[in-house]
Design an enzyme around this catalytic site. Structure first.
Site, mmCIF file in Angstrom:
data_model
loop_
_atom_site.group_PDB
_atom_site.id
_atom_site.type_symbol
_atom_site.label_atom_id
_atom_site.label_comp_id
_atom_site.label_asym_id
_atom_site.label_seq_id
_atom_site.Cartn_x
_atom_site.Cartn_y
_atom_site.Cartn_z
ATOM 1 N N LYS A 22 0.913 -1.226 -0.039
ATOM 2 C CA LYS A 22 0.036 -0.018 0.000
ATOM 3 C C LYS A 22 0.737 1.326 -0.231
ATOM 4 O O LYS A 22 0.685 2.252 -0.705
ATOM 5 C CB LYS A 22 -0.927 -0.209 1.397
ATOM 6 C CG LYS A 22 -1.727 1.261 1.465
ATOM 7 C CD LYS A 22 -2.538 1.422 2.638
ATOM 8 C CE LYS A 22 -1.913 1.686 4.007
ATOM 9 N NZ LYS A 22 -1.336 3.146 4.124
ATOM 10 N N ASN A 23 1.948 1.366 0.913
ATOM 11 C CA ASN A 23 2.600 2.422 0.954
ATOM 12 C C ASN A 23 3.490 2.698 -0.025
ATOM 13 O O ASN A 23 4.192 3.901 -0.306
ATOM 14 C CB ASN A 23 3.228 2.533 2.325
ATOM 15 C CG ASN A 23 2.543 2.546 3.431
ATOM 16 O OD1 ASN A 23 1.394 2.967 3.551
ATOM 17 N ND2 ASN A 23 3.203 2.488 4.588
ATOM 18 N N CYS A 116 -6.628 11.189 10.536
ATOM 19 C CA CYS A 116 -5.924 11.653 11.992
ATOM 20 C C CYS A 116 -5.839 10.571 13.118
ATOM 21 O O CYS A 116 -5.553 10.927 14.126
ATOM 22 C CB CYS A 116 -6.287 12.900 12.149
ATOM 23 S SG CYS A 116 -8.002 12.864 12.485
ATOM 24 N N ARG A 121 -1.256 14.866 12.632
ATOM 25 C CA ARG A 121 -0.171 14.471 11.541
ATOM 26 C C ARG A 121 -0.124 15.813 10.641
ATOM 27 O O ARG A 121 -0.702 15.923 9.579
ATOM 28 C CB ARG A 121 -0.817 13.426 10.566
ATOM 29 C CG ARG A 121 -0.834 12.078 11.487
ATOM 30 C CD ARG A 121 -1.332 10.648 10.951
ATOM 31 N NE ARG A 121 -0.286 10.433 9.995
ATOM 32 C CZ ARG A 121 -0.544 9.174 9.316
ATOM 33 N NH1 ARG A 121 -1.790 8.584 9.721
ATOM 34 N NH2 ARG A 121 0.603 8.669 8.656
ATOM 35 N N ASP A 305 4.542 0.747 11.918
ATOM 36 C CA ASP A 305 3.331 -0.082 11.754
ATOM 37 C C ASP A 305 3.340 -1.332 11.941
ATOM 38 O O ASP A 305 2.288 -2.115 11.976
ATOM 39 C CB ASP A 305 3.498 0.093 9.814
ATOM 40 C CG ASP A 305 3.035 1.452 9.481
ATOM 41 O OD1 ASP A 305 2.638 2.281 10.161
ATOM 42 O OD2 ASP A 305 3.056 1.668 8.374
ATOM 43 N N ARG A 397 -8.274 -0.538 4.459
ATOM 44 C CA ARG A 397 -7.419 0.426 3.720
ATOM 45 C C ARG A 397 -6.345 -0.142 3.373
ATOM 46 O O ARG A 397 -5.704 0.332 2.552
ATOM 47 C CB ARG A 397 -7.216 1.525 4.763
ATOM 48 C CG ARG A 397 -8.385 2.319 4.916
ATOM 49 C CD ARG A 397 -8.138 3.700 5.924
ATOM 50 N NE ARG A 397 -6.756 4.093 5.487
ATOM 51 C CZ ARG A 397 -5.797 4.029 6.455
ATOM 52 N NH1 ARG A 397 -5.900 3.986 7.674
ATOM 53 N NH2 ARG A 397 -4.608 4.461 6.149
HETATM 54 C C1 UD1 Z 1 4.211 6.918 6.263
HETATM 55 C C2 UD1 Z 1 3.331 5.773 6.044
HETATM 56 C C3 UD1 Z 1 2.679 5.116 7.496
HETATM 57 C C4 UD1 Z 1 4.025 5.048 8.581
HETATM 58 C C5 UD1 Z 1 4.880 6.358 8.496
HETATM 59 C C6 UD1 Z 1 6.008 6.386 9.464
HETATM 60 C C7 UD1 Z 1 2.326 5.947 3.829
HETATM 61 C C8 UD1 Z 1 1.437 6.028 2.956
HETATM 62 N N1 UD1 Z 1 2.197 5.968 5.310
HETATM 63 O O1 UD1 Z 1 3.289 7.699 6.676
HETATM 64 O O2 UD1 Z 1 2.198 3.805 7.177
HETATM 65 O O3 UD1 Z 1 3.445 4.561 9.558
HETATM 66 O O4 UD1 Z 1 5.140 6.652 7.294
HETATM 67 O O5 UD1 Z 1 6.773 5.283 9.031
HETATM 68 O O6 UD1 Z 1 3.531 5.704 3.418
HETATM 69 N N2 UD1 Z 1 5.578 14.921 10.492
HETATM 70 C C9 UD1 Z 1 5.899 16.041 10.667
HETATM 71 N N3 UD1 Z 1 5.255 16.939 9.849
HETATM 72 C C10 UD1 Z 1 5.031 16.696 8.503
HETATM 73 C C11 UD1 Z 1 5.075 15.296 8.194
HETATM 74 C C12 UD1 Z 1 5.393 14.328 9.229
HETATM 75 O O7 UD1 Z 1 5.860 16.784 11.749
HETATM 76 O O8 UD1 Z 1 4.702 17.348 7.406
HETATM 77 C C13 UD1 Z 1 6.103 13.916 11.596
HETATM 78 C C14 UD1 Z 1 4.563 13.229 11.698
HETATM 79 O O9 UD1 Z 1 3.545 13.657 12.391
HETATM 80 C C15 UD1 Z 1 5.363 11.840 12.461
HETATM 81 C C16 UD1 Z 1 6.737 11.776 11.898
HETATM 82 O O10 UD1 Z 1 6.882 13.098 11.179
HETATM 83 O O11 UD1 Z 1 5.358 11.981 13.655
HETATM 84 C C17 UD1 Z 1 6.561 10.664 10.550
HETATM 85 O O12 UD1 Z 1 5.530 10.817 9.817
HETATM 86 P P1 UD1 Z 1 5.960 10.581 8.203
HETATM 87 O O13 UD1 Z 1 7.066 9.882 7.960
HETATM 88 O O14 UD1 Z 1 5.539 11.651 7.465
HETATM 89 O O15 UD1 Z 1 4.744 9.510 7.878
HETATM 90 P P2 UD1 Z 1 3.666 9.310 6.575
HETATM 91 O O16 UD1 Z 1 4.155 9.841 5.531
HETATM 92 O O17 UD1 Z 1 2.415 10.172 7.084
#
Ligand code: UD1
Length: 418
Positions: A22-23, A116, A121, A305, A397
């Protein structure tokens, strides 16, 4: 409402090919917007998040359809530059359309993404990355961006997976050279790089902390097979650890699973592997042991995850295990549900202490998020009696028919209307 009836207590046995990731497929679908000819994606899982991504592509003027595990996207008719609030809320990954939309249209208007359930997030890193590429960003009842990406240096304060992908997707559709520092190193980012390069892009460095994108190379059409889903594999391995038995999973790279496998090995499972398969065996007569602290971390650390599914397995063990969740604020929502099944787990902030019990028992439980749902299924196959698992909208999902996967391995799992 659909629910899963899962009868536990039987060891899992057999072989299964793991679904596509998925990711990986979600950023790849967003990237299709940048191509100038049809793109075929193979090994695409059938998930509600994929359906949501295809709906977004269609609303932007692309033709997009899925037949079995093959998705075709023809982006020739793409013309829109706005995504509706309803579609943005349909999944967190809707934000991944921002970069490609800007690169293609020079303009993008959208709202904050949904998803969320793991706590706040933010998307500040995504927006900061776009600004570093010369894009003007305004946040005013939504997100309004304009400009064409013209290269730059993106420095991420955290190795965010989504922000790294959004920056890559914006940069490939623009001009100039973009470097992304402190990039996330997850395997799905390497898969995205491979996809983009298959279509004609020039991207290098994925898998390391610096990704470099040379813009100005138009993306042609092409075909690409998505990598296997390491989190689905981790969930199934945790299920075998919980129930006992012997299972071999193929279609997934063993090295992507090594932090999870290492924990299950410490817990007493026997693991064998080669490049693209992993096999796990656990004697149902010998209980799992507690393991050293499991601390989630960005790749190559233990994946956030996989925290919930592995915790569910270790809830039925003869020892204690401490979990520390370092990525998300609210990722223990499966804990009260596991406790309804007889688990002894206490949480404080980002720490959870699992005091293993000899056996969980079936109960009515509800998934509050995707991987928490996977965890409840893991607990259910290891438990005595029947579990009725609701909240399938979260599970669907990311798991393509979890009941089919468990049944294919000899478990008793069935979806029923209630
Ligand atoms: C992706 C994965 C999700 C996984 C996560 C962490 C997909 C579709 N989803 O989510 O399954 O759990 O990586 O491995 O690939 N953050 C900020 N600001 C931002 C973006 C992120 O502060 O603009 C923080 C988030 O709140 C979190 C951390 O960074 O604490 C990691 O998030 P991120 O790696 O961005 O996760 P996703 O890409 O949303």
């Amino acid at each position: 409402m659909s629910v899963l009836y899962i009868r536990g207590g039987n060891p899992l046995e057999g072989e299964l090919t793991v679904q596509g990731a998925k990711n990986s497929v979600l950023p790849i679908l967003a990237a299709c917007l940048l191509a100038d000819r049809p793109v075929t994606i193979l090994n695409c899982p059938q998930l509600t998040d994929v359906t949501a991504a295809l709906a977004i592509l269609r609303s932007l003027g692309c033709t997009a359809w899925q037949e079995g595990h093959t998705v075709t996207v023809d982006p020739a008719g793409a013309s829109g530059c706005a995504i509706s609030e309803e579609q943005m809320r349909s999944m967190r990954s809707s934000i991944l359309f921002l970069g490609p939309l800007l690169a293609r249209m020079g303009e993008a208007h959208l709202t904050y993404p949904g998803g969320c359930e793991l706590g706040p997030r933010p998307i500040d890193l995504h927006l900061g990355a776009l600004r570093a590429m010369g894009i003007s960003v305004r946040e005013d009842y939504g997100i309004h961006c304009c400009g064409r990406p013209s290269g730059g240096e993106v420095v991420l304060s955290l190795p965010s997976v989504g922000a790294t992908e959004n920056a890559m997707l914006c940069a490939v559709g623009g001009t100039g050279v973009t470097t992304i520092q402190n990039a996330a190193r997850e395997p799905e980012i390497s898969d995205l790089q491979q996809f983009l390069n298959t279509l004609g892009a020039h991207v290098c460095g994925a898998g390391s902390s610096t990704v470099t994108v040379e813009g100005g190379h138009p993306l042609r059409g092409g075909s690409f097979a998505v990598m296997g889903d390491r989190i689905v594999a981790a969930t199934l391995l945790a299920a075998v650890a919980a129930a006992g038995g012997s299972v071999r999973l193929s279609g997934v790279a063993w090295r992507h699973l090594s932090p999870v496998v290492s924990v299950l090995h410490q817990a007493g499972c026997r693991v064998r592997s080669a490049e693209d398969w992993v096999a796990l065996q656990r004697d149902p007569q010998i209980p799992l042991k507690g393991v050293a602290t499991v601390r989630t971390a960005p790749y190559p650390g233990f994946p956030t995850d996989a925290q919930a599914p592995v915790m569910a397995a270790l809830a039925g063990s003869c020892g204690c295990t401490l979990f520390v969740e370092t990525i998300f604020d609210s990722r223990y929502r499966h804990v009260p549900e596991l406790c309804r099944m007889g688990a002894d787990i206490t949480t404080e902030g980002r720490v959870a202490l699992v005091r293993g019990v000899p056996r969980l028992h079936g109960a009515g439980v509800e998934a509050a998020d995707l991987r928490g749902g996977g965890a409840l299924a893991v607990a259910a196959v290891g438990a005595e009696g029947t579990t009725v698992l609701s909240g399938l909208q979260h599970i669907d999902r990311g798991y393509e028919s979890l009941e089919y996967m468990l049944s294919a391995l000899g478990g008793q799992a069935e979806r029923r209307e209630r």
